[in-house]
Design a protein around this motif. Structure first.
Motif, PDB file in Angstrom:
ATOM      1  N   SER A 158       0.829  -1.196   0.000  1.00 56.53           N
ATOM      2  CA  SER A 158       0.000   0.000   0.000  1.00 56.53           C
ATOM      3  C   SER A 158       0.867   1.252   0.000  1.00 56.53           C
ATOM      4  O   SER A 158       2.035   1.242   0.388  1.00 56.53           O
ATOM      5  CB  SER A 158      -0.908   0.013   1.231  1.00 56.53           C
ATOM      6  OG  SER A 158      -0.144   0.205   2.411  1.00 56.53           O
ATOM      7  N   LEU A 159       0.253   2.365  -0.417  1.00 54.38           N
ATOM      8  CA  LEU A 159       0.967   3.641  -0.442  1.00 54.38           C
ATOM      9  C   LEU A 159       1.422   4.030   0.959  1.00 54.38           C
ATOM     10  O   LEU A 159       2.526   4.550   1.156  1.00 54.38           O
ATOM     11  CB  LEU A 159       0.054   4.721  -1.028  1.00 54.38           C
ATOM     12  CG  LEU A 159       0.626   6.138  -1.080  1.00 54.38           C
ATOM     13  CD1 LEU A 159       1.873   6.177  -1.942  1.00 54.38           C
ATOM     14  CD2 LEU A 159      -0.418   7.120  -1.602  1.00 54.38           C
ATOM     15  N   TRP A 160       0.572   3.770   1.967  1.00 60.60           N
ATOM     16  CA  TRP A 160       0.923   4.117   3.345  1.00 60.60           C
ATOM     17  C   TRP A 160       2.127   3.324   3.833  1.00 60.60           C
ATOM     18  O   TRP A 160       2.980   3.860   4.558  1.00 60.60           O
ATOM     19  CB  TRP A 160      -0.270   3.894   4.272  1.00 60.60           C
ATOM     20  CG  TRP A 160      -1.413   4.805   3.967  1.00 60.60           C
ATOM     21  CD1 TRP A 160      -2.625   4.465   3.445  1.00 60.60           C
ATOM     22  CD2 TRP A 160      -1.436   6.231   4.134  1.00 60.60           C
ATOM     23  NE1 TRP A 160      -3.414   5.576   3.280  1.00 60.60           N
ATOM     24  CE2 TRP A 160      -2.716   6.679   3.692  1.00 60.60           C
ATOM     25  CE3 TRP A 160      -0.523   7.168   4.604  1.00 60.60           C
ATOM     26  CZ2 TRP A 160      -3.079   8.013   3.714  1.00 60.60           C
ATOM     27  CZ3 TRP A 160      -0.872   8.511   4.629  1.00 60.60           C
ATOM     28  CH2 TRP A 160      -2.144   8.920   4.188  1.00 60.60           C
ATOM     29  N   MET A 161       2.207   2.052   3.453  1.00 62.92           N
ATOM     30  CA  MET A 161       3.352   1.236   3.842  1.00 62.92           C
ATOM     31  C   MET A 161       4.629   1.752   3.186  1.00 62.92           C
ATOM     32  O   MET A 161       5.687   1.834   3.826  1.00 62.92           O
ATOM     33  CB  MET A 161       3.114  -0.227   3.454  1.00 62.92           C
ATOM     34  CG  MET A 161       4.284  -1.155   3.782  1.00 62.92           C
ATOM     35  SD  MET A 161       4.693  -1.175   5.548  1.00 62.92           S
ATOM     36  CE  MET A 161       3.265  -2.068   6.185  1.00 62.92           C
ATOM     37  N   LEU A 186       5.202   4.839   2.214  1.00 69.23           N
ATOM     38  CA  LEU A 186       5.539   6.101   2.873  1.00 69.23           C
ATOM     39  C   LEU A 186       6.177   5.851   4.237  1.00 69.23           C
ATOM     40  O   LEU A 186       7.158   6.503   4.613  1.00 69.23           O
ATOM     41  CB  LEU A 186       4.291   6.963   3.036  1.00 69.23           C
ATOM     42  CG  LEU A 186       3.767   7.655   1.776  1.00 69.23           C
ATOM     43  CD1 LEU A 186       2.428   8.327   2.053  1.00 69.23           C
ATOM     44  CD2 LEU A 186       4.776   8.678   1.270  1.00 69.23           C
ATOM     45  N   PHE A 187       5.621   4.893   4.979  1.00 74.64           N
ATOM     46  CA  PHE A 187       6.167   4.579   6.307  1.00 74.64           C
ATOM     47  C   PHE A 187       7.610   4.097   6.205  1.00 74.64           C
ATOM     48  O   PHE A 187       8.491   4.549   6.945  1.00 74.64           O
ATOM     49  CB  PHE A 187       5.302   3.505   6.976  1.00 74.64           C
ATOM     50  CG  PHE A 187       5.867   2.995   8.275  1.00 74.64           C
ATOM     51  CD1 PHE A 187       5.819   3.779   9.419  1.00 74.64           C
ATOM     52  CD2 PHE A 187       6.463   1.741   8.338  1.00 74.64           C
ATOM     53  CE1 PHE A 187       6.361   3.315  10.614  1.00 74.64           C
ATOM     54  CE2 PHE A 187       7.001   1.270   9.526  1.00 74.64           C
ATOM     55  CZ  PHE A 187       6.943   2.066  10.668  1.00 74.64           C
TER      56      PHE A 187
END
Length: 205
Positions: A23-26, A28-29
């Motif tokens: 995912s995009l959030w992963m 980014l993290f």
């Protein structure tokens, strides 16, 4: 010719989008964590890279050996249990040799690498921004000129990995390889390059 180059760019992005990196959030993290570690260890500083090139600072190689050794072990076992996957590039000897020489020269002059460069850009370093723009245009040129450069890229030995040479002992090979690199990281001397300004500050203190 322009249409053909544009199609290659579009195809390149389609390949990356289809690889399923999470995912995009992963993403980014992981990016934030990577940036924090780089800044904390200060390996995005010019004197660290320059000191490494002169063998007067071992911060970068110690970090690289440790990170590669640690990641080699755990990435391999994540792949074994189906939580990750390889994307192995073919070993093209000519391209590797020429690319390694150019990369080493540029890294020594520029004092940055593709990992630390964007972090320095985020810090507001104009010199690194200029270099990053140059890198983008260099990539564009390589993509455009690849049909003419391809003959000097070989010979192509295919997608090789170290465990392939030790059939039946893959787990042991990865473990020994990773631990050996970690051992090298701890064995390297703790020397740190200081530029003239750093020397003056230490004398004043």
């Amino acid at each position: 010719m322009f249409d053909a180059m544009l199609q290659r760019f579009v195809h390149m992005f389609e390949i990356v989008a289809a690889e399923g990196h999470g995912s995009l959030w992963m993403v980014l993290f992981i990016g934030f964590v990577f940036g924090a570690i780089i800044q904390w260890s200060r390996v995005d500083k010019f004197e660290k890279i320059a000191g490494f090139a002169m063998l007067e600072d071992m911060t970068v190689p110690k970090m690289l050996f440790f990170a590669i050794g640690f990641a080699s072990i755990f990435l391999y076992f994540l792949i074994e249990i189906g939580m990750a996957h390889y994307h192995v590039k073919p070993v093209m000897l000519g391209g590797l040799v020429i690319g390694a020489v150019l990369f080493g020269i540029a890294m020594a002059i520029f004092g940055k690498c593709p990992g630390t460069g964007p972090i320095s850009v985020a810090e507001g370093r104009i010199d690194v921004l200029v270099g990053a723009i140059g890198g983008i245009f260099g990539g564009l040129f390589f993509t455009w000129a690849y049909p003419w450069l391809e003959p000097i890229m070989g010979p192509d030995y295919g997608e090789l990995t170290l465990p392939q040479f030790f059939e039946g002992q893959e787990h042991l090979v990865v473990l020994v390889y990773g631990l050996a690199l970690i051992a090298v990281a701890f064995a390297l001397p703790n020397i740190e390059y200081l530029d003239p300004e750093d020397h003056e500050e230490k004398v004043e203190i």
